[in-house]
Each structure stands twice: as C-alpha cells, then as structure tokens.
Motif scaffolding. Structure first.
Motif, PDB file in Angstrom:
ATOM      1  N   LYS A 113      12.069  24.244  19.584  1.00 37.65           N
ATOM      2  CA  LYS A 113      13.033  23.182  19.311  1.00 37.65           C
ATOM      3  C   LYS A 113      14.417  23.775  19.505  1.00 37.65           C
ATOM      4  CE  LYS A 113      14.727  19.284  17.668  1.00 37.65           C
ATOM      5  NZ  LYS A 113      14.774  18.085  18.436  1.00 37.65           N
ATOM      6  N   SER A 114      15.239  23.091  20.265  1.00 39.42           N
ATOM      7  CA  SER A 114      16.594  23.557  20.509  1.00 39.42           C
ATOM      8  C   SER A 114      17.324  23.751  19.182  1.00 39.42           C
ATOM      9  CB  SER A 114      17.330  22.524  21.369  1.00 39.42           C
ATOM     10  OG  SER A 114      18.641  22.956  21.614  1.00 39.42           O
ATOM     11  N   GLY A 115      17.999  24.896  19.039  1.00 42.38           N
ATOM     12  CA  GLY A 115      18.726  25.211  17.817  1.00 42.38           C
ATOM     13  C   GLY A 115      17.902  25.987  16.801  1.00 42.38           C
ATOM     14  N   TYR A 116      16.604  26.173  17.095  1.00 43.53           N
ATOM     15  CA  TYR A 116      15.705  26.886  16.184  1.00 43.53           C
ATOM     16  C   TYR A 116      15.051  28.055  16.906  1.00 43.53           C
ATOM     17  CZ  TYR A 116      16.110  22.857  13.098  1.00 43.53           C
ATOM     18  OH  TYR A 116      16.581  21.877  12.271  1.00 43.53           O
ATOM     19  N   GLU A 117      14.621  29.041  16.142  1.00 43.59           N
ATOM     20  CA  GLU A 117      13.895  30.171  16.712  1.00 43.59           C
ATOM     21  C   GLU A 117      12.504  29.713  17.145  1.00 43.59           C
ATOM     22  OE1 GLU A 117      13.792  33.405  13.902  1.00 43.59           O
ATOM     23  OE2 GLU A 117      15.967  33.455  13.715  1.00 43.59           O
ATOM     24  N   LEU A 118      12.014  30.298  18.233  1.00 43.56           N
ATOM     25  CA  LEU A 118      10.653  30.022  18.695  1.00 43.56           C
ATOM     26  C   LEU A 118       9.674  30.483  17.622  1.00 43.56           C
ATOM     27  CD1 LEU A 118       8.603  29.298  21.010  1.00 43.56           C
ATOM     28  CD2 LEU A 118       8.704  31.706  21.616  1.00 43.56           C
ATOM     29  N   TYR A 119       8.726  29.627  17.273  1.00 45.29           N
ATOM     30  CA  TYR A 119       7.677  30.004  16.322  1.00 45.29           C
ATOM     31  C   TYR A 119       6.407  30.249  17.111  1.00 45.29           C
ATOM     32  CZ  TYR A 119       4.109  29.842  12.793  1.00 45.29           C
ATOM     33  OH  TYR A 119       3.037  30.170  12.002  1.00 45.29           O
ATOM     34  N   LYS A 120       5.774  31.372  16.856  1.00 43.09           N
ATOM     35  CA  LYS A 120       4.498  31.688  17.490  1.00 43.09           C
ATOM     36  C   LYS A 120       3.557  32.245  16.435  1.00 43.09           C
ATOM     37  CE  LYS A 120       2.343  34.232  21.191  1.00 43.09           C
ATOM     38  NZ  LYS A 120       2.486  35.034  22.377  1.00 43.09           N
ATOM     39  N   THR A 121       2.331  31.735  16.413  1.00 45.48           N
ATOM     40  CA  THR A 121       1.370  32.236  15.432  1.00 45.48           C
ATOM     41  C   THR A 121       1.112  33.711  15.680  1.00 45.48           C
ATOM     42  OG1 THR A 121      -0.453  31.502  16.840  1.00 45.48           O
ATOM     43  CG2 THR A 121       0.184  30.032  15.061  1.00 45.48           C
ATOM     44  N   LYS A 143      -4.595  22.726   9.101  1.00 47.56           N
ATOM     45  CA  LYS A 143      -3.523  21.829   8.680  1.00 47.56           C
ATOM     46  C   LYS A 143      -2.293  22.635   8.263  1.00 47.56           C
ATOM     47  CE  LYS A 143      -6.799  18.377   7.068  1.00 47.56           C
ATOM     48  NZ  LYS A 143      -7.248  17.558   5.968  1.00 47.56           N
ATOM     49  N   PRO A 144      -1.655  23.315   9.217  1.00 49.98           N
ATOM     50  CA  PRO A 144      -0.505  24.152   8.865  1.00 49.98           C
ATOM     51  C   PRO A 144       0.767  23.345   8.610  1.00 49.98           C
ATOM     52  CG  PRO A 144      -0.819  24.174  11.219  1.00 49.98           C
ATOM     53  CD  PRO A 144      -1.978  23.391  10.632  1.00 49.98           C
ATOM     54  N   ILE A 145       1.598  23.872   7.741  1.00 49.67           N
ATOM     55  CA  ILE A 145       2.964  23.385   7.575  1.00 49.67           C
ATOM     56  C   ILE A 145       3.854  24.550   7.994  1.00 49.67           C
ATOM     57  CG2 ILE A 145       4.722  22.576   5.964  1.00 49.67           C
ATOM     58  CD1 ILE A 145       2.449  21.326   4.319  1.00 49.67           C
ATOM     59  N   ILE A 146       4.618  24.337   9.053  1.00 49.13           N
ATOM     60  CA  ILE A 146       5.395  25.406   9.670  1.00 49.13           C
ATOM     61  C   ILE A 146       6.881  25.170   9.405  1.00 49.13           C
ATOM     62  CG2 ILE A 146       5.974  26.561  11.843  1.00 49.13           C
ATOM     63  CD1 ILE A 146       2.976  26.762  10.969  1.00 49.13           C
ATOM     64  N   THR A 147       7.553  26.215   8.938  1.00 50.52           N
ATOM     65  CA  THR A 147       8.995  26.152   8.719  1.00 50.52           C
ATOM     66  C   THR A 147       9.695  26.849   9.880  1.00 50.52           C
ATOM     67  OG1 THR A 147       8.671  26.198   6.322  1.00 50.52           O
ATOM     68  CG2 THR A 147      10.869  26.745   7.142  1.00 50.52           C
ATOM     69  N   LEU A 148      10.496  26.088  10.624  1.00 52.83           N
ATOM     70  CA  LEU A 148      11.295  26.679  11.691  1.00 52.83           C
ATOM     71  C   LEU A 148      12.618  27.159  11.113  1.00 52.83           C
ATOM     72  CD1 LEU A 148      10.904  24.384  14.841  1.00 52.83           C
ATOM     73  CD2 LEU A 148       9.642  26.443  14.237  1.00 52.83           C
ATOM     74  N   LYS A 149      13.034  28.317  11.570  1.00 44.60           N
ATOM     75  CA  LYS A 149      14.314  28.879  11.114  1.00 44.60           C
ATOM     76  C   LYS A 149      15.385  28.565  12.145  1.00 44.60           C
ATOM     77  CE  LYS A 149      12.062  32.619   8.677  1.00 44.60           C
ATOM     78  NZ  LYS A 149      11.822  34.042   8.579  1.00 44.60           N
ATOM     79  N   LYS A 150      16.588  28.289  11.645  1.00 47.01           N
ATOM     80  CA  LYS A 150      17.717  28.054  12.548  1.00 47.01           C
ATOM     81  C   LYS A 150      17.929  29.296  13.395  1.00 47.01           C
ATOM     82  CE  LYS A 150      19.799  24.082  11.477  1.00 47.01           C
ATOM     83  NZ  LYS A 150      20.071  23.045  12.422  1.00 47.01           N
ATOM     84  N   ASN A 151      18.308  29.086  14.638  1.00 42.86           N
ATOM     85  CA  ASN A 151      18.587  30.179  15.538  1.00 42.86           C
ATOM     86  C   ASN A 151      19.825  30.922  15.029  1.00 42.86           C
ATOM     87  OD1 ASN A 151      19.250  31.852  17.728  1.00 42.86           O
ATOM     88  ND2 ASN A 151      18.306  30.411  19.156  1.00 42.86           N
TER      89      ASN A 151
END
Length: 157
Positions: A113-121, A143-151
């Motif tokens: 997502k633009s503005g966020y760090e890439l999340y990879k399992t 059923k994961p809940i993933i928190t994206l961090k701001k870039n």
C-alpha cells in the motif's frame, strides 16, 4: 521355467513401480480471510494482497532442484480492510506412498500500500499442522489481522 520366472519378476517390478509413482496428487493452498489495519487499528482500504507460492525447477547449470517465490494471485482490501483468497488446488504429478500422512499448511502473502512498508510473511508465521483426514491442506483456513506500518521515509518528510 526361466521364462515364467522372468514374466513374474517383470509383473512384480511393474507393480512395485506403480506403487511408488502415481499421478494426480492434489496440493491445496489454504483459504486466507484476513484484515489489514494501520498502527491506529483503522482499516486500510485498497491495499494489494498477493498470495505467494513456491515454484520448483531444476537448475540445468548446477544440476540441482531450486525454488522461487511467485506472486500468483492478488486481491484488494475492501473499505473495512478485509481481503479473501479462496482455497485453491494444483496437481503434483508424482509422489510416493512414502509421503507422510501429515501436512504443514502455510499461508504466505505480501501486502503493498502506498505510504506503508511492504508486509511479507516470515517463514512459519502462519502455519498449521494437520493430521485428521489429511489430504494436503484441504479445508485449512487462516484468519490473520495484519498491521501495516507507515513508511519511515514518508513519516520523516
């Protein structure tokens, strides 16, 4: 007598070979129903989620089995941050009865997502051991809940 022995031996060899090489072993990719949120627990709309699968091949130069990760499917999160990958299957053409009657099922994916760090399992982050009526990873759901961090680069600007 020798001819009958050779015929019987050939039949036994064919039978044993058929025990060890069978077509159509179905491999299941687990169902993933997840949610993507930001650090304030707010849903992230329109993030791209990719299913990651391994592709196996033989490296002709060095003569070894290799693998690479591929993005095989993608979906977008909805306004509530939810995404969904349905269970899917593929066929492996050769296996043996020595395959263990157990399975480790994995959910590997990436989220952009633009503005966020890439999340990879990470390896083993979402895994499940399945033994009961084991048929690969059929009917396994994550059923994961993933928190994206701001870039960090964008935060500091």
């Amino acid at each position: 007598m020798k001819r009958i022995f050779r015929i019987i031996l050939a039949i036994i060899i064919v039978f044993i070979t058929l025990l060890f090489i069978r077509p159509q072993k179905v491999i299941y990719e687990a169902k993933i129903t997840g949610k993507v949120i930001d650090e304030n627990k707010k849903p992230i709309f329109n993030a791209t989620v990719y299913r990651i699968e391994e592709e196996y091949f033989i490296d002709e130069k060095i003569g070894s089995n290799e693998s690479t990760e591929l993005r095989t499917e993608s979906v977008k999160t909805n306004k509530n941050g939810n995404f969904y990958f349905q269970e899917k299957s593929r066929i492996d053409w050769f296996h043996t009865p020595l395959d263990l009657p157990i399975a480790y099922c994995y959910a590997n994916f990436e989220i952009e997502k633009s503005g966020y760090e890439l999340y990879k399992t990470k390896f083993g982050e979402f895994e499940q051991f399945k033994k009961e009526n084991c048929y690969a990873c059929e009917k396994v759901e994550f059923k994961p809940i993933i928190t994206l961090k701001k870039n960090q680069k964008i935060k500091n600007e």
